[in-house]
Structures are given as structure tokens and as C-alpha cells.
Design an enzyme around this catalytic site. Structure first.
Site, PDB file in Angstrom:
ATOM      1  CE1 TYR A 346     -10.029 -13.749   4.917  1.00 29.42           C
ATOM      2  CE2 TYR A 346      -8.240 -12.526   3.919  1.00 29.42           C
ATOM      3  CZ  TYR A 346      -9.570 -12.628   4.258  1.00 29.42           C
ATOM      4  OH  TYR A 346     -10.447 -11.625   3.937  1.00 29.42           O
ATOM      5  CD  GLU A 380      -9.326  -8.918   1.881  1.00 34.45           C
ATOM      6  OE1 GLU A 380      -9.829 -10.055   2.025  1.00 34.45           O
ATOM      7  OE2 GLU A 380      -9.141  -8.409   0.755  1.00 34.45           O
ATOM      8  CE  LYS A 441     -13.228 -19.720  -0.645  1.00 31.24           C
ATOM      9  NZ  LYS A 441     -12.238 -19.795   0.444  1.00 31.24           N
TER      10      LYS A 441
END
Length: 515
Positions: A346, A380, A441
Site C-alpha cells: 500500500y 491511510e 495498475k
């Protein structure tokens, strides 16, 4: 790293001169809870610590100072080299206290880690976040008292405090502020005076490197970041089959004595299982696939907001599938009775501009600058997302050294030969299957069907398509108010009722279809 997980994953700390009773600790993070307090002639220190079995290692005392430390450091060897002739510190907390004795608040500019810290220093409280604020830190300040916690909900019962310089106010919590990423706040307890200091900012200059040098630099820096995060046990890597997570997985294999564990998450609407299997077979991992029914995924919205304490609906969509996955891993331990150490891919898209398809390089670099300027406060990377199930997650792409390299590369190394994130694809091209290296992606929210299922939840309630995004924001805000501000457990949030209330607002009612 002597243990599988950091000594502490969260804390509530109170420095008071008024002798009032401490707050009752409230955390979404799961773990053992330890409490202790210190008292001096002019103040008391109360600490509640979420820990993994070694709470004493999360606290260090030296020369009248006390440090509380949640998280971990990734450059211990370099830091120890700055303390010649001293007794080697036995924990990250002890190492930071020893560095503070030499460098003062500037010690925090030396740290590459994932942490939040509070240090008492002779009438002052020093609060510090890591370079990315990846372990959120919240603070309440008033003359004679400083309260700090790694979750805003832990300060829910704090009275109204004064503004904090550069701090970000928490919604509906007057006086509670989030400490900016890469910052130190030096607070005088008696007056509440607060002086902020920056310890890291994203680089603005861009480096011009030959292709082979850029590729080699990215490979070496990412290898070091993965090596620092693998820990003592077998790591678990969240694997989608895209270049970001696959790079982390293949580098983790190089650091493990045996096969690593990988896991992929999908829903009954969408998954990336075939792509992840290609990588799992290639690296020989022990692979697991978890399918979460869409209905269960959406019911996890309150848990995602509860853990992330974020108001941005787009970010919640990114984090929702991860939260669902971590909760499904709730029964999986690292072999010592604790949760798993989890590595993810991530965050790579932010410094590399991976979510942007601009072929014009000025536009791509503008997007990277914007994303690096606005990531702070979105939470995040908060470890609470996995800690609600007792795990510890970490993100090699947001290692300080990795960010310094990736952000600073000129845009032509990020978009090159018609490919996004070219330099990363080239850096891992010799150790991953070609189909993985060239795969376009796909965001985790797209690959799991999260975005479409959340949108459908709202359109089924009668909200017009052109108002769905605004309705998502209102849903997230109401959930935030319930689970963070009002202290309700996410299991007690009636999501259908929240959606109905948003749909019933005049601005979100569907217009009659003209005949």
C-alpha cells in the site's frame, strides 16, 4: 527486532498538575492493556498502553525523563552508531531517550520508523510523530495538563482545550488536535505554550539519474526497507498480484528462512485471485484466498471509520477491503500467541504517481506534489486498521528512505516507455514474472469491487448517481460522529439507518423521472 510485534501499538498518556482522575482508556486497537503512573513534586504522569506482551520495553527513563513509545524503528544500527562508548540500549524507547540526551528534539530528525512518542522533560512534554505520521497522534493542551493518544476516541472525554500550532482540529472535538506528520511539539506544561518543529518534509527537488542508476537505487532502498520490517517470525504479505505488493512479497522471500505466507482478499463481486496466484506460485509462498461477501464488506464500513478515524470517503474505500481482510485474519497468529506482522504494498502510487495516467510530465509531477502535500491526516497507513484484529501492519513504500528516493526522482523515470511506475517495474523485472511486471495498475478498491458496491448501496436507497460521492461523504461523517465522537462501538451502528437518513435529506432525494 527481538519480538514479532512492537512492544506497544498505542497509548493514552496524561501529564497533569491538577491531580484529576485520568481518562478511561478507549482504543480500537486490540491487545493487552497496561497502566502505570509516576508522580513528582509538580506533576503526575498516567499511561495506558496497548501492548503485545512486553510493556516495559515501550517505556524508558533516563536523567529525569520518561518516554512512551508506540511503534518501531527501522534504522537502529545507524542510530546506535551515534552513541559510542555508551551501554547499548535494549529497546527502541531506550534508544530514543539516549539520543535525546545527546541531540535534544533534533533526535527525532534522525529516526526512520513507524511511531508516535511522548517524552516528559523537566516541565516540558515533547510529542513526536514519524516522518509520515503513520501512527496518528492526537493531543489536548491546556495550562497544567497535556493529554495525548494514538486514537482520537481515547480523548473523547477530554474537556475543551486551546488551539495547537499547526495541529489539525478533530471534528466535533474542540481542543483536540492531530499532530502533523514529521513533527515535534515542545509543550511547556505549566502554561500550555506549544512550539512546533518540523522533522521531515517531502523532497521538492528532483534528481536526474541514468536509468540503470535509478533502477539500482530503487531496488537497494526497497530491499533495505523490506529487510527492516520482516521481523523475527514468518512475515505475512498482502498480495494482489500487482507490481507493488508482488515486489514486497518477492523481496520478503529473500529475507525469510523458509516460505513466506501470502494472502489475497476478494468479494463475491470481484477479486484478483488469478493474478495473485501467479506470484504465489513463482515465489513458493503459502498462499491463502479469502472471499468476503459484499454484504459483509459494507457492514464493515463502521469498523473502517472506527479504526482509521478518517472523514475522506475515497480513503475509506481504499481501506475498507483491507479492514475486512484483517478482521478475517483474526484467528491467525504468528505462532507465539500474538497477531501477525503484515507487510503490504500500500502507498506506492502516491510517490510514484501510479493512480495518474498523465503522459505530460509536468502534470504527473504536479499530481505527485499534490498527493505528497495532502496525505497527512488521512490516516491511510494507521496500524489501527490491522490492530483491531491484533495484527501489526507496515508499509515498505512509506519507509523514510524509500520516500526520499521515490518522490525525488524526476517524472520521466516514473512514466517512461508508456508505462506508469516504470522505475519500480524495471527494478523488480528480473525477479518477477513478466506478466506481473507489465500488468496495468488496479486500485484495491477497484479490484475488490468496493467502490461499485458502496455506490450501489446508495443508489438502491434512491440517491441519484450524480450525488453519490457527496452522499458517501455524509455517510462517513455520520459514522465518524457515532464511533469516534460519541463513542459507539461499530457493531452498534445501524448502517441501513445511516444511509436512509442521508437519502432522506432534500438535496439527495431522487428527482421524479419525467414522463
Amino acid at each position: 527486532m527481538a519480538t514479532n510485534l512492537p512492544a506497544a501499538t498505542g497509548f493514552l498518556a496524561e501529564v497533569r498538575r491538577d491531580g484529576a482522575r485520568p481518562l478511561e482508556p478507549v482504543f480500537a486497537a486490540r491487545g493487552s492493556l497496561a497502566r502505570w503512573h509516576e508522580r513528582t513534586a509538580d506533576r503526575s504522569l498516567h499511561i495506558a498502553l496497548v501492548h503485545s506482551g512486553a510493556p516495559d520495553e515501550a517505556c524508558a527513563r533516563d536523567r529525569g525523563r520518561t518516554l512512551v513509545f508506540a511503534g518501531e524503528l527501522y534504522n537502529q544500527e545507524d542510530l546506535i552508531g551515534l552513541l559510542p562508548g555508551r551501554v547499548l540500549p535494549g529497546s527502541d524507547a531506550a534508544l530514543v531517550v539516549a539520543l535525546f540526551d545527546v541531540y535534544g528534539i533534533h533526535a527525532f530528525r534522525l529516526l526512520n520508523g513507524r511511531f508516535a512518542a511522548l517524552l516528559t522533560d523537566h516541565g516540558h512534554v515533547v510529542l513526536a510523530t514519524d516522518h509520515a505520521g503513520s501512527v496518528p497522534l492526537y493531543v489536548f493542551v491546556a495550562p497544567g495538563k497535556v493529554l495525548a493518544a494514538t486514537e482520537a476516541k481515547a480523548l473523547r472525554a477530554a474537556p475543551q482545550g486551546r488551539p495547537v500550532p499547526e495541529g489539525r482540529p478533530v471534528r466535533r472535538r474542540p481542543g483536540t488536535h492531530q499532530v502533523p506528520a514529521g513533527s515535534v511539539l515542545d509543550i511547556e506544561v505549566s502554561t500550555g505554550t506549544c512550539v512546533p518543529h518540523r522533522t521531515w518534509t517531502p523532497p521538492l527537488a528532483r534528481r536526474i539519474l541514468p536509468e540503470d542508476e535509478a533502477v539500482g537505487t530503487v531496488r537497494r532502498t526497497l530491499e533495505r526497507a523490506v529487510r527492516a520490517r520482516t521481523g523475527a517470525g514468518t512475515p505475512l504479505v498482502v498480495l494482489s498480484g500487482g507490481i507493488d505488493s508482488s515486489a514486497v512479497a518477492v523481496l520478503a522471500v529473500g529475507r525469510s528462512a523458509g516460505p513466506i505466507d501470502t494472502v489475497s482478499m476478494g468479494t463475491d463481486e470481484a477479486d484478483e485471485f488469478p493474478q495473485a496466484r501467479v506470484v504465489a506460485r513463482h515465489i513458493g509462498s503459502v498462499h491463502r484466498e479469502i472471499t468476503v461477501p459484499t454484504s459483509d464488506l459494507l457492514r464493515g464500513l463502521p469498523h473502517a471509520v472506527w479504526a482509521a478515524e478518517c472523514l475522506d470517503p475515497d480513503v475509506i474505500e481504499y481501506l475498507l477491503p483491507l479492514t475486512a481482510l484483517y478482521l478475517r485474519l483474526g484467528g491467525t497468529t504468528g505462532g507465539d500467541g500474538t497477531g501477525r506482522r503484515i507487510l503490504t504494498g500500500y502507498g506506492a502510487d502516491i510517490p510514484l504517481g501510479g493512480m495518474h495516467r498523465e503522459n505530460r510530465l509536468p502534470q504527473l509531477d504536479t499530481a505527485v506534489c499534490h498527493d505528497m502535500d495532502t496525505f497527512d491526516g488521512l490516516n491511510e497507513m494507521t496500524p489501527t486498521l490491522s490492530a483491531i484484529a491484533g495484527h501489526w501492519s507496515t508499509h515498505p513504500y512509506w519507509d523514510r528512505d524509500v520516500l526520499d528516493v521515490l518522490v525525488s526522482l524526476e517524472a520521466g523515470l516514473k512514466r517512461r516507455h508508456g508505462r506508469d511506475k516504470w522505475v519500480l517495474r524495471a527494478a523488480l523485472g528480473d525477479v518477477l514474472p513478466h506478466e506481473v511486471v507489465v500488468r496495468p495498475k488496479i486500485g484495491v478498491h477497484e479490484g475488490s469491487g468496493t467502490t461499485s458496491s458502496f455506490s450501489r448501496l446508495l443508489t438502491d436507497a434512491g440517491i441519484p448517481q450524480d450525488r453519490v460521492h457527496d452522499a458517501k461523504r455524509l455517510v462517513v461523517e455520520e459514522i465518524f460522529d457515532q464511533v469516534v465522537v460519541d463513542g459507539r462501538h461499530p457493531d452498534d451502528v445501524a448502517l441501513d439507518t445511516v444511509v436512509e437518513r442521508v437519502a432522506d435529506r432534500p438535496a439527495h432525494r431522487a428527482r421524479p423521472v419525467p414522463r
